[in-house]
Motif scaffolding. Structure first.
Motif, mmCIF file in Angstrom:
data_model
loop_
_atom_site.group_PDB
_atom_site.id
_atom_site.type_symbol
_atom_site.label_atom_id
_atom_site.label_comp_id
_atom_site.label_asym_id
_atom_site.label_seq_id
_atom_site.Cartn_x
_atom_site.Cartn_y
_atom_site.Cartn_z
ATOM 1 N N THR A 21 -7.353 0.849 -3.868
ATOM 2 C CA THR A 21 -8.114 0.649 -5.198
ATOM 3 C C THR A 21 -8.336 0.078 -5.484
ATOM 4 N N PHE A 22 -7.091 -1.201 -6.301
ATOM 5 C CA PHE A 22 -7.512 -2.419 -6.225
ATOM 6 C C PHE A 22 -7.909 -3.259 -5.529
ATOM 7 N N PHE A 23 -8.215 -3.615 -3.593
ATOM 8 C CA PHE A 23 -8.998 -4.055 -2.477
ATOM 9 C C PHE A 23 -10.395 -3.669 -3.250
ATOM 10 N N PRO A 120 -5.755 -1.719 -14.273
ATOM 11 C CA PRO A 120 -4.250 -1.593 -15.132
ATOM 12 C C PRO A 120 -3.783 0.013 -15.358
ATOM 13 N N VAL A 121 -3.562 0.892 -14.940
ATOM 14 C CA VAL A 121 -2.960 1.977 -14.457
ATOM 15 C C VAL A 121 -2.485 2.646 -13.181
ATOM 16 N N GLY A 122 -3.380 1.937 -12.458
ATOM 17 C CA GLY A 122 -2.860 1.452 -11.059
ATOM 18 C C GLY A 122 -1.198 1.064 -11.276
ATOM 19 N N ARG A 123 -1.245 -0.117 -11.587
ATOM 20 C CA ARG A 123 -0.439 -1.207 -11.589
ATOM 21 C C ARG A 123 0.702 -0.787 -12.202
ATOM 22 N N TRP A 144 -1.426 -8.109 -2.311
ATOM 23 C CA TRP A 144 -1.922 -8.749 -2.090
ATOM 24 C C TRP A 144 -3.748 -8.768 -2.071
ATOM 25 N N PRO A 145 -4.843 -7.513 -2.482
ATOM 26 C CA PRO A 145 -5.675 -7.458 -2.686
ATOM 27 C C PRO A 145 -6.391 -8.543 -3.344
ATOM 28 N N ALA A 146 -4.989 -8.536 -4.729
ATOM 29 C CA ALA A 146 -6.114 -10.412 -5.714
ATOM 30 C C ALA A 146 -5.801 -11.420 -5.284
#
Length: 474
Positions: A21-23, A120-123, A144-146
């Motif tokens: 999801t971040f990616f 933020p909620v995923g982290r 790694w996505p960031a």
């Protein structure tokens, strides 16, 4: 499958779900820049008008990131994370079918709200549900996505807009969003935190601070903008930031709890880490301009060269954990900042006559250092945070990280324009810069990164040992 086995699978699978999801979110943020000309043609407007959509997205992130932790505590992590994925995916569809600037901007605001909840909620879900023994690997996975998206986004965007249509940049999110939502329903428990009252004043102050800073940095990156106006917005944001800090110190239930900065390992990642991020974060902005303006390359060729940095970013991922276990967080951070700062300076001395192999080595080495540093900071941030403070620490970390992305771009833009001002002879209508301008800008970015080294030297030698870092470092 036993309950213990299911819990173990959840520990291992959650970071990959969150990373996906971040990616999706980070890639969407970076890939759009290369599509602006085609989008402007499609809407029948100028590229500057389309950039309003990028600004709207960024400001929506700024306003809603600080309140994401409170919402997750109140309504449950699975509800908020899954809902954020739905909002982000639906907003992506609306972006893809937009036929005008107003429609696109509104869709980007909605997408920004989804992204502000999703990242933020995923982290927070990962750091809450991962045992200390697995935290290093888990954070490295979701980081790694960031790291990768800013360097692989532009070439992907160039490829899509060249060989397909800009709308696919957003519509491709749909299958990924559906798959991620199904995984959330299976893997994530709907846990709630303390139902503390909403700090409305803190929400307004922090939103004003982040909005002013990020809008100012966005202005600074535009060639036709007045730098003085941009800096004025940043200054206003800093004032609101101090007011946010002042209010939090006097509030019984602050939205952003700065007490977490009393934890040394968390403090160094926020304070020193922010300085480093600005310097190193200027490179993804400066490097494409160097290749296209300074070297006269096409956007696609420039993007291919930037893939060397992406390879360095991704190639380092497998070595982050072994390096931290062998050398410790302190030495790893010092080494990464040093290499990152020096390779940033080296970028300024590249010229069209520089051998391709040398250029690729410099870019690849920068990618290695950037990946190692950002992973180290992201892991170390949660090393000594007690479970009751995990939510507030995550909120502060997310807000600072998002702000530093914009600050890095702004620092690169302002440095380039200062170099042009000092040189005077290379600019043509504020749109063209000479190699000497880029050299000065890269040197300023590298020196800022190196200036953050004292903070890392001040770290305890066994910092992070509790989550697997080396107990002793030579």
């Amino acid at each position: 499958m036993t309950i213990a086995a299911a819990a173990k699978d959840r520990f291992y699978l959650l970071p990959y779900l969150v990373a996906a999801t971040f990616f999706m979110e980070y890639l969407d943020t970076t890939v759009i820049a290369t599509a602006l000309p085609q989008m402007a043609t499609s809407f029948g407007v100028g590229p500057n008008e389309i950039s309003l959509g990028m600004t709207a997205y960024m400001l929506a992130l700024a306003v809603f990131i600080p309140v994401s932790g409170w919402i997750a505590d109140r309504f449950g992590s699975r509800t908020v994370f899954g809902g954020a994925i739905v909002v982000f995916t639906l907003a992506s569809i609306l972006c893809g079918i937009s036929n005008g600037v107003a429609e696109f901007t509104a869709a980007r605001v909605l997408q920004g709200i989804g992204g502000a909840m999703m990242v933020p909620v995923g982290r927070l879900i990962v750091v809450r549900h991962t045992p200390k023994s697995l935290l290093m690997k888990a954070i490295a996975t979701i980081t790694w996505p960031a790291i990768a998206a800013p360097v692989i986004g532009p070439p992907i965007g160039g490829f899509i807009t060249t060989y397909a249509n800009w709308r696919w940049i957003f519509l491709l999110n749909v299958p990924f969003g559906i798959a991620a939502l199904i995984a959330v329903m299976i893997l994530v428990r709907n846990e709630r935190g303390d139902k503390r009252p909403l700090d409305v004043i803190g929400f307004l102050l922090s939103g004003a601070a982040l909005t002013a800073v990020l809008y100012g940095t966005e202005l600074a990156s535009q060639a036709d903008a007045d730098v003085r106006v941009a800096l004025a917005f940043v200054a206003v944001g800093v004032v609101f930031g101090f007011l946010t800090y002042w209010h939090a110190a006097r509030s019984a239930h602050p939205l952003i709890d700065f007490a977490t900065l009393k934890v040394p390992t968390f403090s160094v990642t926020v304070v020193s880490g922010s300085i480093t991020r600005i310097g190193i974060g200027a490179v993804p902005y400066l490097m494409p301009l160097l290749f296209q303006i300074g070297f006269g390359m096409s956007a696609f060729t420039s993007g291919l060269l930037l893939l060397a940095s992406a390879l360095g970013n991704l190639g380092m991922k497998a070595f982050v954990t072994p390096i931290l276990k062998r050398f410790g967080f302190r030495n790893a951070a010092i080494g990464a900042v040093s290499v990152g700062g020096l390779t940033t300076i080296a970028c300024g001395f590249m010229a069209p006559s520089t051998p391709l192999a040398v250029i690729l080595i410099i870019i690849f080495s920068y990618g290695l250092a950037r990946s190692m540093l950002f992973s180290t900071l992201a892991i170390l941030a949660y090393a000594d945070i007690a479970p009751p403070l995990m939510n507030t620490a995550n909120t502060l970390w997310s807000a600072a990280s998002q702000m530093m992305i914009g600050m890095g771009i702004a620092y690169g833009a302002v440095s380039l324009r200062l170099a042009d001002y000092w040189g005077g002879a290379d600019a043509v209508g504020g749109q063209h810069f000479g190699l000497s301008d880029f050299r000065i800008a890269f040197i300023l970015a590298g020196l800022l990164s190196l200036a953050s080294l004292p903070g890392y030297f001040g770290m305890a030698r066994d910092a992070g040992a509790g989550i697997g870092g080396a107990n002793k470092v030579s």
